[in-house]
Design an enzyme around this catalytic site. Structure first.
Site, PDB file in Angstrom:
ATOM      1  N   PRO A  93      28.029  47.958  61.201  1.00 51.79           N
ATOM      2  CA  PRO A  93      26.679  49.267  60.528  1.00 51.79           C
ATOM      3  C   PRO A  93      27.208  50.429  59.705  1.00 51.79           C
ATOM      4  CG  PRO A  93      27.076  49.319  63.397  1.00 51.79           C
ATOM      5  CD  PRO A  93      28.430  48.531  62.866  1.00 51.79           C
ATOM      6  N   GLU A 120      34.431  48.500  71.375  1.00 51.28           N
ATOM      7  CA  GLU A 120      34.287  49.571  71.347  1.00 51.28           C
ATOM      8  C   GLU A 120      34.673  49.595  69.666  1.00 51.28           C
ATOM      9  OE1 GLU A 120      32.417  52.137  72.158  1.00 51.28           O
ATOM     10  OE2 GLU A 120      32.045  50.955  74.413  1.00 51.28           O
ATOM     11  N   ARG A 158      21.080  28.588  53.671  1.00 53.16           N
ATOM     12  CA  ARG A 158      18.994  27.814  53.493  1.00 53.16           C
ATOM     13  C   ARG A 158      19.569  28.132  52.043  1.00 53.16           C
ATOM     14  NH1 ARG A 158      15.922  31.130  52.277  1.00 53.16           N
ATOM     15  NH2 ARG A 158      14.171  30.381  53.544  1.00 53.16           N
ATOM     16  N   ASP A 173      11.173  28.787  44.218  1.00 48.90           N
ATOM     17  CA  ASP A 173      10.202  29.043  43.240  1.00 48.90           C
ATOM     18  C   ASP A 173      10.329  30.863  43.073  1.00 48.90           C
ATOM     19  OD1 ASP A 173       8.947  26.359  42.838  1.00 48.90           O
ATOM     20  OD2 ASP A 173      10.856  27.003  43.043  1.00 48.90           O
TER      21      ASP A 173
END
Ligand code: 9WO
Length: 258
Positions: A93, A120, A158, A173
């Site tokens: 994070p 942790e 993808r 596109d």
């Protein structure tokens, strides 16, 4: 494209490897994935990968040595395949935010080694010695880096040539608002009436230009309401037409009642 993942839970990666468009592309050899379990790089009878934190505190910390050995094995195996050393990415994070542009950059390279922490956290000496960059999906804490790695791999794969079929590839596109820096317009499919709710008439008109304009305006309105900073960026980048600007100027502000 080859991804390596260092993880205590290799089975989690069957999701991208076996299912959906990423699974089909994996089957076609467009990309590959190999998991490396740090437990396999331990030498004690208990196959220990974690220990208590120096300085005290709750939980356990992943030890540097098994992680470092797993990364070394992954890099060596990539070398045998004729690949250059890959960037080593820690899911955290506190990392740089992963977005569509980062997915494109990842897809343009020849892969990466993802480090999935558990417990942790990870011994800082491993991070300092081995990690190239830290990436984050957002400001929340997971139980481990695996789900973040899966999301990042999915978003990159993808984008590889040949992964999406002809129907899907229209989504890439530049005229499509989905990836033009605006939010996507709503989608509808059969039946024409669901629980008394009609499909918007513009989508049934059969007029291509009218449909395109309606979708564009839906995108503009949704983006202006939910993500106004994206409108500002599109404007600064010259991606808004005169017709877009007229439509936006005529939108009632969110503070208007009625
Ligand atoms: C957890 C954490 C919490 C607050 C501030 C910094 C932090 N770093 C980490 C961390 O690296 N944790 C390791 C990986 C071990 C525990 C589980 N991990 C993790 C990664 N939890 N959440 C993520 C994560 C990764 C990417 N995007 C969002 C969350």
């Amino acid at each position: 494209m080859r991804f390596d993942v260092v993880t205590l839970f290799p089975d989690m990666f069957s999701v991208v490897r076996d299912l959906g468009v990423t699974g089909r592309a994996h089957g076609h050899g467009i990309w590959s994935l190999r998991a490396w379990n740090p437990r396999e790089f331990t030498h004690d009878v208990h196959r220990t990968v974690d220990d208590r934190p120096y300085g005290g505190g709750p939980g356990m910390v992943m030890m540097a040595a098994p992680l470092e050995a797993a990364v070394g094995a992954a890099q060596a195996d990539r070398g045998l395949q004729g690949l250059a050393a890959a960037p080593v990415i820690l899911l955290s994070p506190t990392g740089r935010r992963y977005d569509q542009q980062a997915a494109g950059e990842l897809a343009a390279g020849d892969g990466a080694i993802f480090i999935c922490g558990r417990y942790e956290g990870v011994d800082q000496r491993f991070i300092d010695r081995c990690v190239t960059l830290e990436l984050s999906l957002g400001d929340f804490v997971l139980s481990g880096g695996e789900l973040a790695a899966l999301a990042m791999i999915d978003a990159a794969v993808r984008l590889l040539p040949g992964v999406l079929n002809d129907g899907d590839s229209a989504l890439q596109d530049s005229f499509n608002p989905a990836l033009d820096g605006l939010l996507d317009s709503p989608h509808y499919t059969r039946p024409e009436v669901h629980e008394g709710v009609q499909v918007p008439a513009q989508l049934l008109s059969g007029h291509h230009a009218q449909i395109a304009r309606w979708r564009r305006e839906q995108s503009l309105e949704l983006t202006a309401r939910r993500r106004p900073e994206l409108i500002a960026r599109a404007r600064a980048d010259g991606r808004l037409t005169a017709a877009d600007e007229r439509f936006l100027a005529a939108l009632p502000s969110e503070t208007d009642v009625g």
